[in-house]
Each structure stands twice: as C-alpha cells, then as structure tokens.
Write a protein that holds these residues in place. Structure first.
Motif, PDB file in Angstrom:
ATOM      1  N   LYS A   1      47.226  41.490  23.939  1.00 59.89           N
ATOM      2  CA  LYS A   1      45.840  41.314  23.507  1.00 59.89           C
ATOM      3  C   LYS A   1      45.139  40.271  24.370  1.00 59.89           C
ATOM      4  CE  LYS A   1      46.635  42.553  18.647  1.00 59.89           C
ATOM      5  NZ  LYS A   1      46.645  42.045  17.244  1.00 59.89           N
ATOM      6  N   LYS A   2      45.829  39.162  24.671  1.00 64.14           N
ATOM      7  CA  LYS A   2      45.233  38.129  25.507  1.00 64.14           C
ATOM      8  C   LYS A   2      44.966  38.637  26.917  1.00 64.14           C
ATOM      9  CE  LYS A   2      46.895  33.934  25.364  1.00 64.14           C
ATOM     10  NZ  LYS A   2      47.846  32.790  25.313  1.00 64.14           N
ATOM     11  N   ALA A   3      45.933  39.374  27.470  1.00 61.87           N
ATOM     12  CA  ALA A   3      45.779  39.901  28.827  1.00 61.87           C
ATOM     13  C   ALA A   3      44.608  40.885  28.898  1.00 61.87           C
ATOM     14  CB  ALA A   3      47.069  40.568  29.282  1.00 61.87           C
ATOM     15  N   ALA A   4      44.475  41.722  27.871  1.00 62.01           N
ATOM     16  CA  ALA A   4      43.365  42.676  27.842  1.00 62.01           C
ATOM     17  C   ALA A   4      42.026  41.955  27.744  1.00 62.01           C
ATOM     18  CB  ALA A   4      43.544  43.636  26.672  1.00 62.01           C
ATOM     19  N   ALA A   5      41.993  40.907  26.914  1.00 58.07           N
ATOM     20  CA  ALA A   5      40.745  40.160  26.748  1.00 58.07           C
ATOM     21  C   ALA A   5      40.342  39.443  28.029  1.00 58.07           C
ATOM     22  CB  ALA A   5      40.891  39.150  25.608  1.00 58.07           C
ATOM     23  N   LYS A   6      41.362  38.990  28.797  1.00 57.01           N
ATOM     24  CA  LYS A   6      41.100  38.286  30.044  1.00 57.01           C
ATOM     25  C   LYS A   6      40.908  39.239  31.220  1.00 57.01           C
ATOM     26  CE  LYS A   6      43.753  34.090  28.882  1.00 57.01           C
ATOM     27  NZ  LYS A   6      42.813  33.028  29.306  1.00 57.01           N
ATOM     28  N   GLY A   7      41.211  40.524  31.016  1.00 56.98           N
ATOM     29  CA  GLY A   7      41.127  41.478  32.107  1.00 56.98           C
ATOM     30  C   GLY A   7      42.186  41.280  33.164  1.00 56.98           C
ATOM     31  N   GLU A   8      43.355  40.779  32.747  1.00 55.61           N
ATOM     32  CA  GLU A   8      44.439  40.482  33.679  1.00 55.61           C
ATOM     33  C   GLU A   8      45.341  41.706  33.824  1.00 55.61           C
ATOM     34  OE1 GLU A   8      44.377  38.089  35.509  1.00 55.61           O
ATOM     35  OE2 GLU A   8      43.648  36.273  34.550  1.00 55.61           O
ATOM     36  N   SER A   9      44.992  42.580  34.745  1.00 57.18           N
ATOM     37  CA  SER A   9      45.779  43.795  34.953  1.00 57.18           C
ATOM     38  C   SER A   9      47.006  43.544  35.816  1.00 57.18           C
ATOM     39  CB  SER A   9      44.911  44.867  35.610  1.00 57.18           C
ATOM     40  OG  SER A   9      44.405  44.411  36.853  1.00 57.18           O
ATOM     41  N   GLU A  10      47.114  42.338  36.412  1.00 61.08           N
ATOM     42  CA  GLU A  10      48.242  42.046  37.292  1.00 61.08           C
ATOM     43  C   GLU A  10      49.483  41.608  36.527  1.00 61.08           C
ATOM     44  OE1 GLU A  10      45.267  40.756  37.634  1.00 61.08           O
ATOM     45  OE2 GLU A  10      44.480  41.631  39.479  1.00 61.08           O
ATOM     46  N   ILE A  11      49.418  41.551  35.202  1.00 57.73           N
ATOM     47  CA  ILE A  11      50.580  41.160  34.404  1.00 57.73           C
ATOM     48  C   ILE A  11      51.259  42.410  33.851  1.00 57.73           C
ATOM     49  CG2 ILE A  11      51.395  39.936  32.363  1.00 57.73           C
ATOM     50  CD1 ILE A  11      49.294  37.898  32.696  1.00 57.73           C
ATOM     51  N   VAL A  12      52.535  42.558  34.178  1.00 58.22           N
ATOM     52  CA  VAL A  12      53.371  43.599  33.579  1.00 58.22           C
ATOM     53  C   VAL A  12      54.115  42.954  32.421  1.00 58.22           C
ATOM     54  CG1 VAL A  12      55.293  45.178  33.931  1.00 58.22           C
ATOM     55  CG2 VAL A  12      53.618  44.825  35.762  1.00 58.22           C
ATOM     56  N   ILE A  13      53.980  43.506  31.234  1.00 60.94           N
ATOM     57  CA  ILE A  13      54.543  42.906  30.025  1.00 60.94           C
ATOM     58  C   ILE A  13      55.663  43.794  29.507  1.00 60.94           C
ATOM     59  CG2 ILE A  13      54.040  42.120  27.679  1.00 60.94           C
ATOM     60  CD1 ILE A  13      51.085  41.804  28.648  1.00 60.94           C
ATOM     61  N   GLU A  14      56.875  43.226  29.397  1.00 57.36           N
ATOM     62  CA  GLU A  14      58.031  43.988  28.958  1.00 57.36           C
ATOM     63  C   GLU A  14      58.881  43.151  28.009  1.00 57.36           C
ATOM     64  OE1 GLU A  14      60.377  45.303  32.235  1.00 57.36           O
ATOM     65  OE2 GLU A  14      58.702  46.218  33.317  1.00 57.36           O
ATOM     66  N   ARG A  15      59.609  43.847  27.152  1.00 56.38           N
ATOM     67  CA  ARG A  15      60.614  43.157  26.338  1.00 56.38           C
ATOM     68  C   ARG A  15      61.852  42.963  27.205  1.00 56.38           C
ATOM     69  NH1 ARG A  15      64.617  43.962  22.188  1.00 56.38           N
ATOM     70  NH2 ARG A  15      64.331  42.412  20.535  1.00 56.38           N
ATOM     71  N   GLY A  16      62.397  41.771  27.211  1.00 51.87           N
ATOM     72  CA  GLY A  16      63.541  41.504  28.066  1.00 51.87           C
ATOM     73  C   GLY A  16      64.319  40.290  27.614  1.00 51.87           C
TER      74      GLY A  16
END
Length: 207
Positions: free
Chosen positions: A62-77
């Motif tokens: 949600k934070k990444a979408a709000a900031k428009g940060e498309s360069e972050i890949v988010i994964e469970r790890g």
C-alpha cells in the motif's frame, strides 16, 4: 530512526562500487522504510524487499503504491533460506530485524551467498550503550519504564518486554562483527549512533 536509516544507506553507498542500476535486497523489510531510503538516495536502484510477515508486506504494498515506487519488488521471504540465486545483488540491507533471526550464522551465510563479489552488507540494529550515564539510563528506560508505559497507554506490556529481552540476548558489537566475518565477509566495520543505542555494521563479500 529516520536519521539512523539515512546513515545506514550512506554507509552502503560509501562502501559499494555503485553500478548505474544497483540491485538491493532489503531483508526483514517490515513496512519498507529502509527500502524507501535506498531509493531516495539511489533513485536508479532496483530494490527487492522481503519479510516473513505477510501483514507487513500488505502495508508495504500500500505504501509503495501510494508513493508510486514501481522499482520495489515485494516478496515473502525467509532470511535464513533466501529464494535468490548466488550473486544476485550489489547490496543487502537489514533494519532492526536481526534480533528476530533464529540463527544469525545461517542468515549471514545466505546473505553472503546472494551478494555479488564485492557486494556490501549493511545491518542496522539496536545496541547496548556503554558510556556512563547513558548505559544506566537506557537500561532503566527499557527494563522498567517502557513496559509500564506500554501497559498504561497501549494495554500491551508483553510486546514491549520482548524488546529489552531480545536485546539482552543479542551479541555485542564485537561479537556480531566476529559472526559476520566468520561467514566469509571481509573488512567488517561498525559504528554507533545516538550515544550508542544503535549500531551499523557493514561488510564486503570477497572477490
């Protein structure tokens, strides 16, 4: 904590031969504060953020979408069983996560494995201050005041007892540096901030 995270990424940048588009892995990312700081200081970086806790990742998305940060890949790890190939990243960061690892040597070996030769590992974590009177004030606040304040205002004392308990069991500055070095890293350094209440360890994967 913003200043601490800012300094941690400055250390990363100062020790890393930064390519045009550095690949950064943020381990135990939580809601992504350190990942966002990496992008703030290195706008051309590609950041992968992982955490075991799915609720944290939901907030991060949600934070990444709000900031428009498309360069972050988010994964469970899992830090102790990273899903990435050997030599995948130029830098690996952790912010206030290592106290929760089951096995520090296992996690450090995995981080070493996924770093490229010459890649940099930076670990930002709480520490135990040593100078008088900060040492005594810190212990009084963490051991006595914080749990009671949490019980009074948040109704949850146990979560804030875990914080000092986990810190007491955590290796001191030199021991943590030794553990990092024993997993194959070279040129291990550390610095403390804010009278010693936090530490930034950094190390380089050998060529």
């Amino acid at each position: 904590d913003h200043a601490w995270r800012r300094r941690a990424i400055q250390v990363l940048r100062s020790r890393m031969s930064v390519p045009s588009t550095p690949l950064i892995l943020d381990v135990a990312c939580g809601t992504g504060d350190l990942a966002f700081e990496s992008l703030r200081q290195m706008p051309d970086a590609f950041v992968t953020a992982i955490d075991l806790a799915e609720p944290m990742l939901v907030l991060l998305r949600k934070k990444a979408a709000a900031k428009g940060e498309s360069e972050i890949v988010i994964e469970r790890g899992d830090a102790e069983a990273l899903q990435f190939a050997d030599g995948s990243f130029d830098g690996v960061t952790i912010g206030f996560g290592t106290r929760n690892f089951t096995s520090l040597p296992t996690a450090f070996r995995e981080i070493h494995r996924v770093l490229k030769p010459g890649g940099v590992f930076v670990n930002l974590e709480l520490a135990r201050p040593r100078p008088f009177p900060m040492k005594q004030l810190y212990r009084f606040y963490f051991d006595w005041m914080l749990p009671r304040l949490a019980k009074t205002f948040a109704g949850d004392e146990s979560a804030y007892r875990y914080l000092p308990d986990s810190l007491r069991k955590f290796p001191d500055l030199e021991e943590l540096a030794r553990l990092i070095a024993e997993t194959g890293f070279r040129d291990v350094k550390f610095e403390t901030r804010t009278a010693g209440i936090v530490a930034i360890h950094s190390a380089i994967r050998g060529l």
